[in-house]
Design a protein around this motif. Structure first.
Motif, short mmCIF file in Angstrom:
data_model
loop_
_atom_site.label_atom_id
_atom_site.label_comp_id
_atom_site.label_asym_id
_atom_site.label_seq_id
_atom_site.Cartn_x
_atom_site.Cartn_y
_atom_site.Cartn_z
N TRP A 1 17.12 22.22 1.54
CA TRP A 1 15.82 22.22 1.31
C TRP A 1 15.10 20.67 1.59
O TRP A 1 15.85 19.86 1.46
CB TRP A 1 15.37 22.78 -0.03
N VAL A 2 13.68 20.81 1.82
CA VAL A 2 13.07 19.54 1.81
C VAL A 2 11.93 19.47 1.03
O VAL A 2 11.15 20.66 0.94
CB VAL A 2 12.78 19.14 3.28
N TRP A 3 11.53 17.94 0.94
CA TRP A 3 9.96 18.00 0.00
C TRP A 3 9.51 16.79 0.50
O TRP A 3 10.15 15.66 0.63
CB TRP A 3 10.50 17.82 -1.33
N ALA A 4 8.30 17.02 1.40
CA ALA A 4 7.51 15.91 1.87
C ALA A 4 6.13 15.83 1.52
O ALA A 4 5.68 16.74 0.75
CB ALA A 4 7.72 15.87 3.58
N GLY A 5 5.32 14.80 1.54
CA GLY A 5 4.05 14.57 1.24
C GLY A 5 3.10 14.07 2.31
O GLY A 5 3.45 13.41 3.02
N LEU A 6 2.05 14.49 2.27
CA LEU A 6 1.10 14.12 3.02
C LEU A 6 0.76 12.49 2.76
O LEU A 6 0.70 12.15 1.43
CB LEU A 6 -0.18 14.67 3.27
N PRO A 7 0.10 11.64 3.49
CA PRO A 7 -0.40 10.38 2.84
C PRO A 7 -1.41 10.47 1.92
O PRO A 7 -2.21 11.37 1.61
CB PRO A 7 -1.16 9.72 4.20
N ALA A 8 -0.96 9.84 0.95
CA ALA A 8 -1.80 9.60 -0.29
C ALA A 8 -1.35 8.23 -1.02
O ALA A 8 -0.55 7.51 -0.67
CB ALA A 8 -1.33 10.50 -1.56
N PRO A 9 -2.41 7.56 -1.85
CA PRO A 9 -1.82 6.42 -2.54
C PRO A 9 -0.58 6.36 -3.24
O PRO A 9 -0.15 7.30 -3.67
CB PRO A 9 -3.06 6.40 -3.65
N PRO A 10 0.37 5.28 -3.24
CA PRO A 10 -0.03 4.04 -2.89
C PRO A 10 0.02 3.55 -1.44
O PRO A 10 -0.12 2.65 -0.87
CB PRO A 10 0.85 3.21 -3.60
N ARG A 11 0.43 4.81 -0.68
CA ARG A 11 0.67 4.58 0.87
C ARG A 11 -0.28 5.75 1.71
O ARG A 11 0.26 6.49 2.32
CB ARG A 11 2.32 4.87 1.22
N PRO A 12 -1.60 5.29 1.71
CA PRO A 12 -2.46 6.25 2.35
C PRO A 12 -2.30 6.30 3.88
O PRO A 12 -3.00 7.39 4.42
CB PRO A 12 -3.90 5.55 2.04
N GLY A 13 -1.44 5.56 4.61
CA GLY A 13 -1.29 5.59 6.01
C GLY A 13 -0.01 6.34 6.48
O GLY A 13 0.28 6.27 7.41
N MET A 14 0.75 6.74 5.24
CA MET A 14 1.94 7.21 5.74
C MET A 14 2.41 8.51 5.01
O MET A 14 2.46 8.46 3.66
CB MET A 14 2.77 6.13 5.23
N GLY A 15 3.12 9.30 5.71
CA GLY A 15 3.76 10.66 5.05
C GLY A 15 4.95 10.04 4.38
O GLY A 15 5.65 9.08 4.90
N ALA B 1 -7.77 -4.92 4.81
CA ALA B 1 -8.93 -4.85 3.55
C ALA B 1 -8.20 -3.89 2.40
O ALA B 1 -8.51 -4.48 1.18
CB ALA B 1 -10.02 -4.25 3.96
N GLU B 2 -7.60 -2.84 2.62
CA GLU B 2 -6.97 -2.15 1.50
C GLU B 2 -5.77 -3.14 0.89
O GLU B 2 -5.69 -3.08 -0.25
CB GLU B 2 -6.34 -0.91 2.06
N ALA B 3 -5.13 -3.74 1.57
CA ALA B 3 -3.85 -4.34 1.26
C ALA B 3 -4.46 -5.51 0.22
O ALA B 3 -3.91 -5.90 -0.88
CB ALA B 3 -3.12 -5.05 2.26
N GLU B 4 -5.62 -6.18 0.64
CA GLU B 4 -6.29 -7.18 -0.19
C GLU B 4 -6.59 -6.83 -1.57
O GLU B 4 -6.42 -7.43 -2.39
CB GLU B 4 -7.23 -8.27 0.74
N ALA B 5 -7.44 -5.56 -1.46
CA ALA B 5 -7.69 -5.13 -2.73
C ALA B 5 -6.53 -4.66 -3.47
O ALA B 5 -6.77 -4.93 -4.74
CB ALA B 5 -8.59 -3.88 -2.30
N GLU B 6 -5.71 -4.12 -3.07
CA GLU B 6 -4.51 -3.57 -3.79
C GLU B 6 -3.82 -4.75 -4.51
O GLU B 6 -3.48 -4.70 -5.68
CB GLU B 6 -3.51 -2.72 -3.07
N ALA B 7 -3.77 -5.89 -3.74
CA ALA B 7 -2.94 -7.06 -4.14
C ALA B 7 -3.72 -7.68 -5.39
O ALA B 7 -3.10 -7.85 -6.33
CB ALA B 7 -2.87 -7.98 -2.95
#
Length: 317
Positions: A233-247, A37-43
């Motif tokens: 050093w490293v820089w990472a991010g928690l899930p957020a748009p455009p990939r809400p299911g992925m760090g 559903a998220e993918a269809e809305a984004e597309a």
């Protein structure tokens, strides 16, 4: 009769639009860790935003492909703009099912390249999703080279990071300044921007991603320490748009004197462990096409290809 490209009319676009949205949604479901559903809305948002007037949208070329009087497919091409001032972008190319495996996809791209040469566009680029091996092989045969990749792996089983620790950064300002100076230089070299515009764009990107510096919500910035010595050093991010299911691993850097000691691999594992402890189930990352060492490392670590960006220089004919 050779294949020819003709302008797509409004009725043609209406006929093609639903399948365009559906195909795009199917591709980004995995690539961005979205629900269907998220993918269809984004597309739907993306197509509506980029083609508000269909084939009449400024800066966009939509062409039907004809062979022996039959319509065999179509292509959507975005002309150079502010983001890519010297590169046209293949946003979509499709061959209709009855006409596949006959060489039409390559012929469509070759025909559009000729149109771009006539328009004096120096380069063409595209995105191909990782599971589309047939398309990737085609683009390689046509002379496209990899410029960047996005990869990911599930975090269900993360081994312990041996020999290193991640601690809060003490040199954030100098590290970020150097990173975004490199980013600006990449914009100059890869996208043809002049230095002032490249630096301004890098500053905007920094403000967008890290508005509150190392305290920005959802961002993880750490110094990599080995036996009490800072080694990178490293820089990472928690899930957020455009990939809400992925760090996302935004950046990893091991300082020159400490490379080739396994610290890069250990640092990636340490980031995976931290994300997994926070309930993140998948981590993704970007790697430059020319960075073959990093690509081999991520292969060994089990990161599978999500998408690949490719480009080709168009020589005048």
């Amino acid at each position: 009769m050779p294949l020819t490209l003709v302008e797509m009319g409004p009725d043609d676009f209406v006929r093609r639009r639903a399948q365009l949205v559906a195909s795009y949604a199917e591709a980004i479901t995995t690539a961005r860790a979205l629900t269907r559903a998220e993918a269809e809305a984004e597309a739907e948002r993306d197509v509506a935003g980029r083609l508000p007037r269909g084939p009449a949208t400024r800066g966009q070329l939509l062409r039907k492909a004809l062979a022996d009087g039959a319509e065999v497919g179509w292509i959507w091409l975005s002309l150079p703009g502010p983001a890519l001032p010297d590169t046209a972008w293949i946003s979509d190319v499709e061959v209709d099912p009855p006409f596949r495996s006959r060489g039409y996809a390559g012929a469509i791209i070759t025909a559009v390249e000729a149109e771009l040469v006539a328009r004096r566009v120096p380069a063409i680029g595209l995105n191909v999703f990782g599971d589309n091996t047939t398309a990737r092989r085609l683009y390689e045969r046509l002379g496209f080279e990899v410029t960047a990749e996005q990869r990911s792996r599930p975090l269900a089983e993360v081994p312990a990071a041996e020999g290193i620790d991640l601690v809060p950064m003490t040199d954030y300002e100098s590290r970020i300044e150097a990173l975004f100076a490199d980013y600006a230089q990449d914009l100059v070299q890869e996208r043809g921007l002049w230095h002032g515009e490249a630096e301004a764009r890098a500053a905007r990107k920094l403000a967008e991603l890290l508005p509150d510096g190392p305290q920005t919500d959802g961002m993880i910035l750490r110094t990599v320490v080995a036996r009490g010595v800072p080694v990178g050093w490293v820089w990472a991010g928690l899930p957020a748009p455009p990939r809400p299911g992925m760090g996302w691993l935004h950046n990893i850097e091991i300082d020159g004197p400490y490379r080739r000691r396994g610290y890069g691999r250990a640092a990636v594992t340490a980031v995976e462990s931290e994300l997994a402890r926070r309930g993140v189930r998948t981590m993704g990352l970007n790697v430059h096409g020319v960075n073959t060492g990093a690509r081999r490392l991520y292969d060994r670590l089990g990161y599978r290809l999500l998408a690949q960006q490719m480009a080709k220089h168009l020589a005048a004919r």
